[in-house]
Design a protein around this motif. Structure first.
Motif, short mmCIF file in Angstrom:
data_model
loop_
_atom_site.label_atom_id
_atom_site.label_comp_id
_atom_site.label_asym_id
_atom_site.label_seq_id
_atom_site.Cartn_x
_atom_site.Cartn_y
_atom_site.Cartn_z
N MET A 31 0.85 -1.17 0.00
CA MET A 31 0.00 0.00 0.00
C MET A 31 0.89 1.23 0.00
O MET A 31 1.65 1.46 0.94
N GLU A 32 0.78 2.02 -1.03
CA GLU A 32 1.67 3.17 -1.19
C GLU A 32 1.50 4.18 -0.06
O GLU A 32 2.47 4.84 0.34
N ASP A 33 0.28 4.30 0.48
CA ASP A 33 0.03 5.29 1.52
C ASP A 33 0.27 4.75 2.92
O ASP A 33 0.08 5.47 3.90
N LEU A 34 0.68 3.47 3.05
CA LEU A 34 0.90 2.87 4.37
C LEU A 34 2.33 2.36 4.54
O LEU A 34 2.97 2.61 5.56
N ALA A 35 2.82 1.58 3.60
CA ALA A 35 4.14 0.96 3.73
C ALA A 35 5.25 2.01 3.64
O ALA A 35 5.17 2.94 2.82
N MET A 36 6.27 1.83 4.47
CA MET A 36 7.39 2.76 4.46
C MET A 36 8.27 2.51 3.23
O MET A 36 8.53 1.35 2.87
N PRO A 37 8.74 3.57 2.56
CA PRO A 37 9.59 3.38 1.38
C PRO A 37 10.85 2.58 1.67
O PRO A 37 11.33 1.82 0.81
N ILE B 199 10.02 -1.11 1.43
CA ILE B 199 9.82 -1.52 0.04
C ILE B 199 11.16 -1.61 -0.69
O ILE B 199 11.43 -2.57 -1.43
N GLU B 200 12.03 -0.63 -0.46
CA GLU B 200 13.34 -0.65 -1.11
C GLU B 200 14.17 -1.86 -0.67
O GLU B 200 14.88 -2.46 -1.48
N GLU B 201 14.07 -2.23 0.61
CA GLU B 201 14.83 -3.38 1.10
C GLU B 201 14.34 -4.67 0.48
O GLU B 201 15.13 -5.54 0.10
N GLY C 79 0.61 -2.14 6.66
CA GLY C 79 1.85 -1.54 6.19
C GLY C 79 2.92 -2.54 5.84
O GLY C 79 4.07 -2.17 5.61
N ARG C 80 2.56 -3.83 5.78
CA ARG C 80 3.54 -4.84 5.41
C ARG C 80 3.57 -5.04 3.89
O ARG C 80 2.74 -4.49 3.17
N VAL C 81 4.50 -5.86 3.44
CA VAL C 81 4.72 -6.08 2.00
C VAL C 81 4.50 -7.55 1.70
O VAL C 81 4.96 -8.43 2.44
N LEU D 96 4.24 -14.73 0.15
CA LEU D 96 5.07 -14.38 1.30
C LEU D 96 4.68 -13.01 1.83
O LEU D 96 4.25 -12.13 1.06
N ILE D 97 4.84 -12.82 3.16
CA ILE D 97 4.55 -11.54 3.81
C ILE D 97 5.73 -11.17 4.69
O ILE D 97 6.21 -12.00 5.47
N VAL D 98 6.21 -9.94 4.58
CA VAL D 98 7.28 -9.43 5.42
C VAL D 98 6.88 -8.05 5.94
O VAL D 98 6.17 -7.31 5.26
N PRO D 99 7.33 -7.69 7.16
CA PRO D 99 8.04 -8.52 8.13
C PRO D 99 7.09 -9.44 8.88
O PRO D 99 5.87 -9.32 8.76
N PHE D 100 7.67 -10.36 9.69
CA PHE D 100 6.91 -11.36 10.42
C PHE D 100 7.51 -11.51 11.80
O PHE D 100 8.74 -11.61 11.93
N VAL D 101 6.67 -11.49 12.84
CA VAL D 101 7.16 -11.57 14.21
C VAL D 101 6.62 -12.83 14.88
O VAL D 101 5.70 -13.49 14.39
N PHE D 102 7.20 -13.16 16.03
CA PHE D 102 6.90 -14.42 16.71
C PHE D 102 5.44 -14.53 17.11
O PHE D 102 4.84 -15.61 17.01
N MET D 103 4.85 -13.45 17.58
CA MET D 103 3.48 -13.51 18.07
C MET D 103 2.50 -13.89 16.98
O MET D 103 1.41 -14.43 17.25
N GLN D 104 2.84 -13.63 15.73
CA GLN D 104 1.93 -13.97 14.64
C GLN D 104 1.90 -15.46 14.35
O GLN D 104 1.02 -15.92 13.61
#
Length: 549
Positions: free
Chosen positions: A213-219, A222-224, A274-276, A287-295
């Motif tokens: 989402m262009e208005d949510l995800a940090m550039p 996305i670049e990484e 705001g994820r990618v 695939l979805i990034v980033p991903f944390v343990f609680m998920q």
């Protein structure tokens, strides 16, 4: 009618370079052919393609004439292109009075195809044709037109097999990239949803789409993601697992740092946080990034059921995850070092059950755990009709026979059964596998040092989790570092009207998810009392009052 071209073995029309190789075959990977331009001579293009696709029975090279007699050529893969649409395209090109002699004019005024692209080199052309498009060559043109006339899908949309839910959407991804992206687009209808395409794999040329989402995800995120994907240099990408292992932060950790899913609603929910997402052609798993343990312990159904039910189920998963990780170790530690923790009656019962067992408790636990894992793997690999029956029957027969033979004790069978059932409550399959793997080191630590060994293993495990990152996000977020605003969706699932903000543990452009107008309006209008709604019993009471008066 369409016909296949005859196989060519070099010979007539083939050109050779200084090394004695055919110019059409003097390459290792398709990407190298992006430097080879398309020839203006149609016959030369036909010879190049014939040499290039020697012994390729599925490649069709069809020569025909565009009215009024302009030579042309179609190149496509039999089985990937839609034959009916191709016949309609050729019929339109052969109609009189079209007056088109250039590829540009044909694309603009003649072709009955909505998706067309012009290419000027063999690299881009072959990637598209081998992906299902059809190439149109016209005499005296140094560019070819790519026609989007791909065939129908081979597998229809069905319910996901790995993420079933009682309440929620029943549709899952397929192996078609465009089908999957269309399902995501159907969930999020906004131009802010961006889908950036790229190709990975020297031989496979696998199509990959990065969704955000262009208005949510940090550039920076996305670049990484784009940078890591562009750095992949391999011969083929056949499944999303290839990309997952190549771009994850810590390849040696047993814990997953990238989430995979075959549910479009899970992808949509992640994008709105705001994820990618990374969608790969040829696999139903994105695939979805980033991903944390609680998920690992969160299921999509948590957000479709009432919050009380979701919170109860989450507590149940946390408890059984701990049991799945430590139950065998606790049993071995208590029976070997800490017998005084058990009530006397229970201790005597356990001792009597283990009296005839020739092995120590740790060996007994390893025998049963390995047997249980083998039965579970056999149940997965066998056909569905017999897999579950064989695994259940095998567990009953093997367990009962082992107890009667005096190889293992009955309490150990109960412990292993509880451990296996507990591991099934973890929603994420890759997270459950990590817990199952770590059960064995904890078991060894318990056999050596008792409870101290278990605590040492748990502290090492906690330190490892604290050191992990998933695309820059701490793996234990939002508990470590602590984010108070995100606790409403960790141990419990708060009501939707309480989750007005998106997760704050990762950077996001807009944290506001919803406003509080509706809850405030319901409370102001009487809430559960319903003071602003006319009820039947009120009219009845008023009638009785008038009658008595």
């Amino acid at each position: 009618m369409l016909r296949r071209h005859p196989d060519a073995k070099g010979g007539a029309g083939s050109r050779t370079n200084n090394d004695g190789k055919d110019a059409a075959t003097d390459y290792h990977f398709i990407q190298e052919l992006k430097q080879k331009p398309i020839d203006r001579c149609l016959e030369q293009n036909c010879q190049t393609l014939t040499v290039m696709f020697t012994d390729c029975s599925d490649i069709v090279i069809r020569q025909f004439a565009i009215y009024p007699g302009i030579p042309a050529l179609l190149l496509f893969v039999d089985g990937l292109a839609n034959s009916q649409l191709l016949n309609d395209t050729m019929r339109a090109l052969m109609l009189p009075d079209n007056g088109a002699a250039t590829v540009e004019a044909i694309v603009q005024s003649v072709l009955p195809v909505s998706q067309t692209t012009l290419v000027d080199n063999y690299g881009d052309l072959l990637e598209a044709v081998l992906g299902g498009d059809t190439a149109l060559f016209v005499e005296d043109n140094d560019r070819a037109a790519l026609l989007g006339v791909r065939g129908p899908e081979k597998r229809s949309i069905s319910e996901p097999e790995t993420e079933t839910v009682v309440r929620g959407p029943k549709e899952g991804f397929t192996e078609s990239l465009r089908t999957n992206t269309s399902m995501i687009r159907r969930k999020i209808k906004t131009p802010h949803l961006k889908m950036q395409a790229m190709t990975i794999g020297r031989e496979s040329s696998t199509s990959v789409v990065i969704c955000y989402m262009e208005d949510l995800a940090m550039p920076s995120l996305i670049e990484e993601v784009v940078k890591r994907l562009k750095q992949i240099d391999t011969d083929a990408i056949l499944e999303s697992g290839f990309i997952e292992e190549l771009i994850q932060d810590d390849a040696y950790s047993p814990f997953p740092q990238i989430q995979y899913t075959e549910r479009p609603d899970v992808i949509a929910g992640a994008l709105l946080q705001g994820r990618v997402a990374i969608v790969i052609d040829g696999t139903p798993f994105a695939l979805i990034v980033p991903f944390v343990f609680m998920q690992i312990l969160q299921a999509s159904e948590d957000y479709y059921e009432r919050f009380q039910i979701a919170s109860l189920l989450r507590w149940l998963r946390y408890i059984f995850m701990f049991l799945s990780l430590t139950t065998p170790g606790l049993y071995v530690a208590i029976t070997t070092f800490h017998q005084e923790l058990l009530p006397t009656t229970l201790m005597l019962s356990v001792a009597a059950a283990r009296e005839a067992i020739p092995f120590p408790a740790v060996i007994e636990a390893f025998i049963m755990e390995i047997t249980f894992e083998a039965l579970r793997e056999a149940g997965i690999r066998l056909p569905k009709a017999v897999g579950s029956a064989v695994s259940i029957l095998g567990a009953l027969v093997v367990g009962q026979a082992a107890v009667q033979a005096g190889i293992v004790s009955a309490p150990m069978v109960i412990v292993v059964s509880i451990t296996g059932i507990a591991s099934f409550t973890i929603p994420r399959f890759n997270g459950a596998i990590a817990i199952r793997m770590l059960r064995f080191p904890i078991l060894i630590g318990a056999s050596l040092f008792g409870f101290y060994g278990i605590f040492i293993c748990l502290m090492i495990l906690l330190g490892h989790l604290a050191s992990l990152r998933s695309f820059g996000v701490p793996y234990l977020s939002p508990l470590g570092p602590l984010s108070y605003g995100d606790l409403k969706d960790v141990l419990i699932r708060a009501p939707w009207w309480k989750m007005q903000k998106r997760p704050e543990f990762m950077a996001i452009k807009d944290t506001q998810r919803m406003d509080s107008k509706l809850p405030d309006l319901i409370a102001r209008d009487g809430g559960v009392n319903g003071s602003s709604i006319e009820h039947t019993f009120k009219s009845t009471e008023e009638g009785n009052e008038h009658g008595s008066g």
